[in-house]
Design a protein around this motif. Structure first.
Motif, PDB file in Angstrom:
ATOM      1  N   MET A 188      20.644   3.257  13.340  1.00  0.00           N
ATOM      2  CA  MET A 188      21.515   4.254  13.966  1.00  0.00           C
ATOM      3  C   MET A 188      21.384   5.606  13.276  1.00  0.00           C
ATOM      4  O   MET A 188      21.418   6.646  13.933  1.00  0.00           O
ATOM      5  CB  MET A 188      22.975   3.778  13.939  1.00  0.00           C
ATOM      6  CG  MET A 188      23.226   2.558  14.799  1.00  0.00           C
ATOM      7  SD  MET A 188      22.795   2.754  16.533  1.00  0.00           S
ATOM      8  CE  MET A 188      24.011   3.935  17.063  1.00  0.00           C
ATOM      9  N   SER A 248      18.701   6.721  11.531  1.00  0.00           N
ATOM     10  CA  SER A 248      17.361   7.285  11.674  1.00  0.00           C
ATOM     11  C   SER A 248      16.943   7.481  13.127  1.00  0.00           C
ATOM     12  O   SER A 248      16.092   8.317  13.420  1.00  0.00           O
ATOM     13  CB  SER A 248      16.332   6.387  10.983  1.00  0.00           C
ATOM     14  OG  SER A 248      16.178   5.163  11.694  1.00  0.00           O
ATOM     15  N   GLY A 249      17.520   6.695  14.026  1.00  0.00           N
ATOM     16  CA  GLY A 249      17.105   6.756  15.427  1.00  0.00           C
ATOM     17  C   GLY A 249      15.800   6.025  15.677  1.00  0.00           C
ATOM     18  O   GLY A 249      15.235   6.105  16.761  1.00  0.00           O
TER      19      GLY A 249
END
Length: 173
Positions: A162, A164-165
Protein backbone atom coordinates in the motif's frame (compact mmCIF):
# COMPACT_ATOMS: atom_id res chain seq x y z
CA UNK A 1 -47.77 41.64 8.09
CA UNK A 2 -49.48 40.36 11.16
CA UNK A 3 -47.09 40.20 14.17
CA UNK A 4 -48.62 36.90 15.30
CA UNK A 5 -47.75 35.25 11.97
CA UNK A 6 -44.18 36.58 12.23
CA UNK A 7 -43.80 35.19 15.76
CA UNK A 8 -45.28 31.86 14.68
CA UNK A 9 -42.91 31.71 11.67
CA UNK A 10 -39.85 32.47 13.81
CA UNK A 11 -40.88 29.85 16.38
CA UNK A 12 -41.49 27.32 13.59
CA UNK A 13 -38.07 27.96 11.99
CA UNK A 14 -36.37 27.85 15.38
CA UNK A 15 -38.12 24.55 16.15
CA UNK A 16 -36.90 23.10 12.85
CA UNK A 17 -33.32 24.14 13.63
CA UNK A 18 -33.53 22.65 17.12
CA UNK A 19 -34.91 19.38 15.74
CA UNK A 20 -32.17 19.23 13.09
CA UNK A 21 -29.53 19.95 15.74
CA UNK A 22 -30.73 17.07 17.91
CA UNK A 23 -31.28 14.71 14.98
CA UNK A 24 -27.81 15.16 13.46
CA UNK A 25 -25.98 15.13 16.79
CA UNK A 26 -27.83 12.00 17.89
CA UNK A 27 -26.99 10.31 14.57
CA UNK A 28 -23.31 11.23 15.00
CA UNK A 29 -23.34 9.88 18.58
CA UNK A 30 -25.02 6.69 17.37
CA UNK A 31 -22.37 6.10 14.69
CA UNK A 32 -19.51 6.89 17.08
CA UNK A 33 -20.89 4.51 19.73
CA UNK A 34 -21.48 1.79 17.16
CA UNK A 35 -17.89 2.13 15.94
CA UNK A 36 -16.64 1.81 19.54
CA UNK A 37 -18.68 -1.37 19.90
CA UNK A 38 -17.39 -2.58 16.54
CA UNK A 39 -13.82 -2.21 17.80
CA UNK A 40 -14.73 -4.67 20.58
CA UNK A 41 -16.31 -7.05 18.06
CA UNK A 42 -13.14 -6.97 15.97
CA UNK A 43 -11.07 -7.83 19.02
CA UNK A 44 -13.43 -10.66 19.96
CA UNK A 45 -13.43 -12.12 16.42
CA UNK A 46 -9.64 -11.92 16.22
CA UNK A 47 -9.32 -13.60 19.63
CA UNK A 48 -11.76 -16.35 18.62
CA UNK A 49 -9.93 -16.80 15.31
CA UNK A 50 -6.61 -17.47 17.00
CA UNK A 51 -8.11 -19.71 19.67
CA UNK A 52 -9.91 -21.87 17.10
CA UNK A 53 -6.86 -22.11 14.86
CA UNK A 54 -4.55 -22.77 17.76
CA UNK A 55 -6.74 -25.59 19.06
CA UNK A 56 -7.14 -27.17 15.63
CA UNK A 57 -3.43 -26.85 14.88
CA UNK A 58 -2.64 -28.41 18.25
CA UNK A 59 -4.87 -31.41 17.49
CA UNK A 60 -3.30 -31.78 14.03
CA UNK A 61 0.23 -31.51 15.42
CA UNK A 62 -0.49 -33.99 18.22
CA UNK A 63 -1.98 -36.42 15.68
CA UNK A 64 1.05 -36.07 13.41
CA UNK A 65 3.48 -36.50 16.31
CA UNK A 66 1.64 -39.58 17.55
CA UNK A 67 1.59 -41.05 14.04
CA UNK A 68 5.30 -40.34 13.55
CA UNK A 69 6.01 -42.07 16.84
CA UNK A 70 3.98 -45.24 16.28
CA UNK A 71 4.50 -45.75 12.52
CA UNK A 72 8.18 -46.83 12.79
CA UNK A 73 7.25 -49.15 15.65
CA UNK A 74 4.46 -50.74 13.59
CA UNK A 75 6.76 -51.24 10.61
CA UNK A 76 9.61 -52.53 12.80
CA UNK A 77 7.26 -55.00 14.49
CA UNK A 78 6.12 -56.36 11.15
CA UNK A 79 9.50 -57.05 9.66
CA UNK A 80 11.69 -58.01 12.51
CA UNK A 81 9.44 -60.69 13.97
CA UNK A 82 9.07 -62.95 10.94
CA UNK A 83 11.10 -61.11 8.39
CA UNK A 84 8.80 -62.12 5.59
CA UNK A 85 8.88 -59.58 2.77
CA UNK A 86 5.71 -60.91 1.16
CA UNK A 87 3.66 -59.95 4.21
CA UNK A 88 4.80 -56.38 3.77
CA UNK A 89 3.65 -56.32 0.16
CA UNK A 90 0.26 -57.85 0.92
CA UNK A 91 -0.54 -55.87 4.07
CA UNK A 92 -2.02 -52.42 4.08
CA UNK A 93 0.24 -49.88 5.72
CA UNK A 94 -1.34 -47.42 8.18
CA UNK A 95 -2.27 -44.20 6.46
CA UNK A 96 -1.79 -40.72 7.81
CA UNK A 97 -5.18 -39.02 7.74
CA UNK A 98 -4.73 -35.54 6.30
CA UNK A 99 -8.36 -34.53 6.77
CA UNK A 100 -7.44 -32.69 9.99
CA UNK A 101 -5.19 -30.39 7.94
CA UNK A 102 -8.01 -29.85 5.46
CA UNK A 103 -10.30 -28.86 8.33
CA UNK A 104 -7.62 -26.53 9.65
CA UNK A 105 -7.24 -24.85 6.25
CA UNK A 106 -11.02 -24.48 5.99
CA UNK A 107 -11.15 -22.94 9.47
CA UNK A 108 -8.37 -20.51 8.58
CA UNK A 109 -10.36 -19.36 5.57
CA UNK A 110 -13.62 -19.00 7.54
CA UNK A 111 -12.05 -17.27 10.54
CA UNK A 112 -10.07 -14.81 8.42
CA UNK A 113 -13.21 -14.08 6.41
CA UNK A 114 -15.11 -13.24 9.62
CA UNK A 115 -12.28 -11.00 10.75
CA UNK A 116 -12.19 -9.19 7.41
CA UNK A 117 -15.97 -8.71 7.48
CA UNK A 118 -15.82 -7.11 10.94
CA UNK A 119 -13.03 -4.76 9.87
CA UNK A 120 -14.98 -3.82 6.74
CA UNK A 121 -18.00 -3.03 8.94
CA UNK A 122 -15.82 -0.72 11.04
CA UNK A 123 -14.64 1.12 7.94
CA UNK A 124 -18.25 1.46 6.77
CA UNK A 125 -19.22 3.04 10.10
CA UNK A 126 -16.31 5.47 9.92
CA UNK A 127 -17.30 6.37 6.36
CA UNK A 128 -20.96 6.92 7.29
CA UNK A 129 -19.99 9.19 10.15
CA UNK A 130 -17.51 11.15 8.03
CA UNK A 131 -20.17 11.63 5.35
CA UNK A 132 -22.62 12.86 7.98
CA UNK A 133 -20.09 15.32 9.37
CA UNK A 134 -19.03 16.65 5.96
CA UNK A 135 -22.46 16.83 4.28
CA UNK A 136 -24.85 19.77 4.26
CA UNK A 137 -26.90 20.64 6.24
CA UNK A 138 -25.71 18.21 8.91
CA UNK A 139 -22.24 19.74 9.06
CA UNK A 140 -23.77 22.98 10.38
CA UNK A 141 -25.30 21.23 13.37
CA UNK A 142 -22.84 18.54 14.53
CA UNK A 143 -20.69 19.50 17.51
CA UNK A 144 -18.28 16.54 17.77
CA UNK A 145 -16.21 16.34 14.61
CA UNK A 146 -13.31 14.44 16.15
CA UNK A 147 -12.34 11.64 13.75
CA UNK A 148 -12.66 8.03 14.84
CA UNK A 149 -9.18 6.62 15.27
CA UNK A 150 -8.85 3.16 13.75
CA UNK A 151 -5.92 1.43 12.08
CA UNK A 152 -6.76 -1.50 9.82
CA UNK A 153 -5.07 -4.68 11.02
CA UNK A 154 -3.14 -6.27 8.17
CA UNK A 155 0.18 -7.86 7.33
CA UNK A 156 3.52 -6.11 6.97
CA UNK A 157 3.59 -7.13 3.31
CA UNK A 158 0.21 -5.51 2.64
CA UNK A 159 1.33 -2.31 4.42
CA UNK A 160 4.45 -2.24 2.25
CA UNK A 161 2.44 -2.77 -0.95
CA UNK A 162 0.00 0.00 0.00
CA UNK A 163 2.86 2.40 0.78
CA UNK A 164 4.83 1.63 -2.38
CA UNK A 165 1.97 1.00 -4.79
CA UNK A 166 3.88 -2.04 -6.10
CA UNK A 167 2.51 -5.56 -5.78
CA UNK A 168 4.89 -8.07 -7.31
CA UNK A 169 4.18 -10.86 -4.85
CA UNK A 170 4.22 -14.18 -6.63
CA UNK A 171 2.89 -17.41 -5.18
CA UNK A 172 5.17 -20.32 -5.92
CA UNK A 173 4.35 -23.94 -5.28
Amino acid sequence: MDPLICIFTVIFILAIFILLYFYYNNREIELRKESEAQRGKIEAVRDRMFKVLQEQAKVSTEYRNAFEKIYPEIIAGRYFQGGEMMKWIQEANPNFDTSLYGQLMNSIDIQRGSFTTEQARMLDLINQRASLIESYPSKWFIRNKTPIDYVVISSALTKQVMASGIDDFMVSF
